[in-house]
Design an enzyme around this catalytic site. Structure first.
Site, PDB file in Angstrom:
ATOM      1  N   ASP A   1       0.823  -1.215   0.000  1.00  0.00           N
ATOM      2  CA  ASP A   1       0.000   0.000   0.000  1.00  0.00           C
ATOM      3  C   ASP A   1       0.855   1.262   0.000  1.00  0.00           C
ATOM      4  O   ASP A   1       1.964   1.282   0.548  1.00  0.00           O
ATOM      5  CB  ASP A   1      -0.921  -0.026   1.240  1.00  0.00           C
ATOM      6  CG  ASP A   1      -2.049   0.982   1.130  1.00  0.00           C
ATOM      7  OD1 ASP A   1      -2.373   1.402   0.007  1.00  0.00           O
ATOM      8  OD2 ASP A   1      -2.622   1.338   2.183  1.00  0.00           O
ATOM      9  N   GLY A   2       0.330   2.320  -0.607  1.00  0.00           N
ATOM     10  CA  GLY A   2       0.979   3.631  -0.524  1.00  0.00           C
ATOM     11  C   GLY A   2       1.579   4.147  -1.818  1.00  0.00           C
ATOM     12  O   GLY A   2       2.282   5.163  -1.808  1.00  0.00           O
TER      13      GLY A   2
ATOM     14  N   ARG B   1      -4.955  -1.600   8.762  1.00  0.00           N
ATOM     15  CA  ARG B   1      -6.182  -2.345   8.480  1.00  0.00           C
ATOM     16  C   ARG B   1      -5.896  -3.469   7.494  1.00  0.00           C
ATOM     17  O   ARG B   1      -4.836  -3.531   6.881  1.00  0.00           O
ATOM     18  CB  ARG B   1      -7.292  -1.415   7.982  1.00  0.00           C
ATOM     19  CG  ARG B   1      -6.945  -0.605   6.746  1.00  0.00           C
ATOM     20  CD  ARG B   1      -8.159   0.206   6.254  1.00  0.00           C
ATOM     21  NE  ARG B   1      -7.764   1.148   5.211  1.00  0.00           N
ATOM     22  CZ  ARG B   1      -7.452   2.438   5.429  1.00  0.00           C
ATOM     23  NH1 ARG B   1      -7.512   2.947   6.640  1.00  0.00           N
ATOM     24  NH2 ARG B   1      -7.084   3.212   4.420  1.00  0.00           N
TER      25      ARG B   1
ATOM     26  N   GLY C   1       0.093   5.622  -4.333  1.00  0.00           N
ATOM     27  CA  GLY C   1      -0.481   6.922  -4.682  1.00  0.00           C
ATOM     28  C   GLY C   1       0.116   8.045  -3.843  1.00  0.00           C
ATOM     29  O   GLY C   1       0.507   9.092  -4.376  1.00  0.00           O
TER      30      GLY C   1
ATOM     31  N   HIS D   1       2.506   3.711  -9.074  1.00  0.00           N
ATOM     32  CA  HIS D   1       2.305   2.301  -9.414  1.00  0.00           C
ATOM     33  C   HIS D   1       3.492   1.754 -10.200  1.00  0.00           C
ATOM     34  O   HIS D   1       3.924   0.619 -10.001  1.00  0.00           O
ATOM     35  CB  HIS D   1       1.008   2.122 -10.203  1.00  0.00           C
ATOM     36  CG  HIS D   1      -0.224   2.470  -9.408  1.00  0.00           C
ATOM     37  ND1 HIS D   1      -0.411   2.028  -8.111  1.00  0.00           N
ATOM     38  CD2 HIS D   1      -1.313   3.226  -9.702  1.00  0.00           C
ATOM     39  CE1 HIS D   1      -1.579   2.499  -7.657  1.00  0.00           C
ATOM     40  NE2 HIS D   1      -2.129   3.229  -8.595  1.00  0.00           N
TER      41      HIS D   1
ATOM     42  N   ARG E   1       1.911  -4.919   6.190  1.00  0.00           N
ATOM     43  CA  ARG E   1       1.246  -3.859   5.413  1.00  0.00           C
ATOM     44  C   ARG E   1       2.103  -2.611   5.448  1.00  0.00           C
ATOM     45  O   ARG E   1       2.515  -2.148   6.522  1.00  0.00           O
ATOM     46  CB  ARG E   1      -0.150  -3.516   5.949  1.00  0.00           C
ATOM     47  CG  ARG E   1      -0.820  -2.434   5.080  1.00  0.00           C
ATOM     48  CD  ARG E   1      -2.254  -2.142   5.440  1.00  0.00           C
ATOM     49  NE  ARG E   1      -2.846  -1.284   4.403  1.00  0.00           N
ATOM     50  CZ  ARG E   1      -4.111  -1.332   4.001  1.00  0.00           C
ATOM     51  NH1 ARG E   1      -4.933  -2.189   4.532  1.00  0.00           N
ATOM     52  NH2 ARG E   1      -4.560  -0.514   3.057  1.00  0.00           N
TER      53      ARG E   1
ATOM     54  N   GLU F   1     -12.520  -4.184  -4.313  1.00  0.00           N
ATOM     55  CA  GLU F   1     -12.935  -2.790  -4.118  1.00  0.00           C
ATOM     56  C   GLU F   1     -12.154  -1.826  -5.027  1.00  0.00           C
ATOM     57  O   GLU F   1     -12.643  -0.735  -5.340  1.00  0.00           O
ATOM     58  CB  GLU F   1     -12.746  -2.372  -2.655  1.00  0.00           C
ATOM     59  CG  GLU F   1     -13.724  -3.013  -1.683  1.00  0.00           C
ATOM     60  CD  GLU F   1     -13.438  -4.490  -1.395  1.00  0.00           C
ATOM     61  OE1 GLU F   1     -12.261  -4.924  -1.552  1.00  0.00           O
ATOM     62  OE2 GLU F   1     -14.378  -5.214  -1.034  1.00  0.00           O
ATOM     63  N   ASN F   2     -10.971  -2.235  -5.464  1.00  0.00           N
ATOM     64  CA  ASN F   2     -10.161  -1.344  -6.307  1.00  0.00           C
ATOM     65  C   ASN F   2     -10.796  -1.089  -7.684  1.00  0.00           C
ATOM     66  O   ASN F   2     -10.436  -0.135  -8.376  1.00  0.00           O
ATOM     67  CB  ASN F   2      -8.730  -1.871  -6.479  1.00  0.00           C
ATOM     68  CG  ASN F   2      -7.879  -1.762  -5.230  1.00  0.00           C
ATOM     69  OD1 ASN F   2      -7.000  -2.588  -4.982  1.00  0.00           O
ATOM     70  ND2 ASN F   2      -8.117  -0.734  -4.412  1.00  0.00           N
TER      71      ASN F   2
ATOM     72  N   TRP G   1       2.949   8.009  -2.284  1.00  0.00           N
ATOM     73  CA  TRP G   1       4.377   8.126  -2.628  1.00  0.00           C
ATOM     74  C   TRP G   1       4.555   9.081  -3.809  1.00  0.00           C
ATOM     75  O   TRP G   1       5.421   9.950  -3.807  1.00  0.00           O
ATOM     76  CB  TRP G   1       4.925   6.736  -2.963  1.00  0.00           C
ATOM     77  CG  TRP G   1       6.388   6.677  -3.262  1.00  0.00           C
ATOM     78  CD1 TRP G   1       7.408   6.504  -2.373  1.00  0.00           C
ATOM     79  CD2 TRP G   1       7.009   6.781  -4.561  1.00  0.00           C
ATOM     80  NE1 TRP G   1       8.619   6.491  -3.019  1.00  0.00           N
ATOM     81  CE2 TRP G   1       8.398   6.662  -4.367  1.00  0.00           C
ATOM     82  CE3 TRP G   1       6.526   6.965  -5.860  1.00  0.00           C
ATOM     83  CZ2 TRP G   1       9.317   6.705  -5.420  1.00  0.00           C
ATOM     84  CZ3 TRP G   1       7.427   7.015  -6.909  1.00  0.00           C
ATOM     85  CH2 TRP G   1       8.805   6.884  -6.682  1.00  0.00           C
TER      86      TRP G   1
END
Ligand code: IPE
Ligand code: IPE
Ligand code: MG
Length: 246
Positions: A21-22, A195, A24, A38, A189, A68-69, A26
């Site tokens: 995660d992260g 989460r 975006g 990405h 994570r 969900e993406n 970054w």
């Protein structure tokens, strides 16, 4: 800074899963578009996969795209799918060189045709490899996975293939996308979020959780090693007392 040589080989996790995660944030930090994050995330994937194989890990599972993406802007979803196809094409040789077997979990049939085809091709071209199993979670959602397991079991009950009394954890396991994989030992994570985001809910029942503040594109060898060292210093009791373990 810790390196792979600092690990205690006798106490390695069998299965590491990572919520990458992260990307975006970054990119945003550097005034760039999310897509740039990405693209750099892909580099971290390559590095992490190679490092895990080098460490001698048996199973690595990466959360690459959630159910969900799909709700993200179309341009971002399209870019992620394109990156998937180009990475699969580019990395086939590396996977084979490192004796890595590719696997996928999720609603794979919902991927764009090109991605679906390329994925199956790389899975089949690496199927004879006997080293690490690399599983990509793509269009993956744990609730959907559990829902489809319940559906399949219900159909078998209805058709008298199994009786309700015989339903146990093993039967549930065999109906999950992860039926070939052992439980997760260590879940990492990145990005500072604490989460699970609908990842492997059943399989992480007794996983050790490790959250790290770096964004995914910055995740490198020493972060991975530190996560594993942290894991190696924990006592996994599985409901027992410390005394029982010693
Ligand atoms: C993870 O990074 C990649 C995917 C979910 C595909 P994000 O894209 O979620 O990046 P942030 O969390 O918005 O920074
Ligand atoms: C989880 O990250 C999914 C992947 C890493 C593929 P998200 O960025 O989608 O999670 P939320 O929305 O912040 O919970
Ligand atoms: Mg995110």
């Amino acid at each position: 800074m810790s390196t792979i040589k600092d690990l205690n080989d006798g106490k390695l996790p069998n299965h590491i899963a990572i919520i990458m995660d992260g990307n975006g944030r970054w990119a945003k930090q550097q005034g760039r578009q999310r897509v740039f994050g990405h693209e750099n995330g892909v580099k971290a994937v390559k590095q992490t996969v190679e490092n895990c194989a080098k460490i001698g890990l048996d199973y690595l599972t990466l959360y690459a795209f959630s159910t969900e993406n799909w709700k993200r802007p179309k341009i971002e979803v399209d870019t992620l799918m394109k990156l998937l196809v180009s990475s699969l094409k580019k990395e086939l040789d590396t996977l084979n060189k490192n004796n890595i077997k590719l696997n996928a979990i999720g609603n794979i049939a919902s991927l764009p045709k090109k991605a679906y085809k390329e994925l199956n091709e790389v899975i089949s071209k690496t199927s004879e490899n006997s080293g690490m199993t690399l599983t990509l979670a793509l269009s993956y959602g744990a609730r959907e996975e559990i829902k489809s397991a319940v559906y399949e079991i219900s159909v078998k009950v209805k058709n008298n293939i199994i009786s309700p009394e015989t339903i146990d954890e093993t039967i549930i396991n065999t109906h999950l996308y992860t039926h070939d994989l052992p439980d997760v030992d260590l879940l990492i994570r990145t990005s500072g979020e604490h989460r699970i985001s609908n990842f492997l809910l059943w399989q992480i029942a007794y996983a050790e959780l490790y959250f790290i503040d770096v964004f995914w594109p910055d995740f490198s060898e020493h972060h991975l090693v530190e996560a594993i060292i942290n894991y190696q210093n924990r006592e996994r009791r599985f409901g027992k007392t410390s005394e029982q373990l010693n």
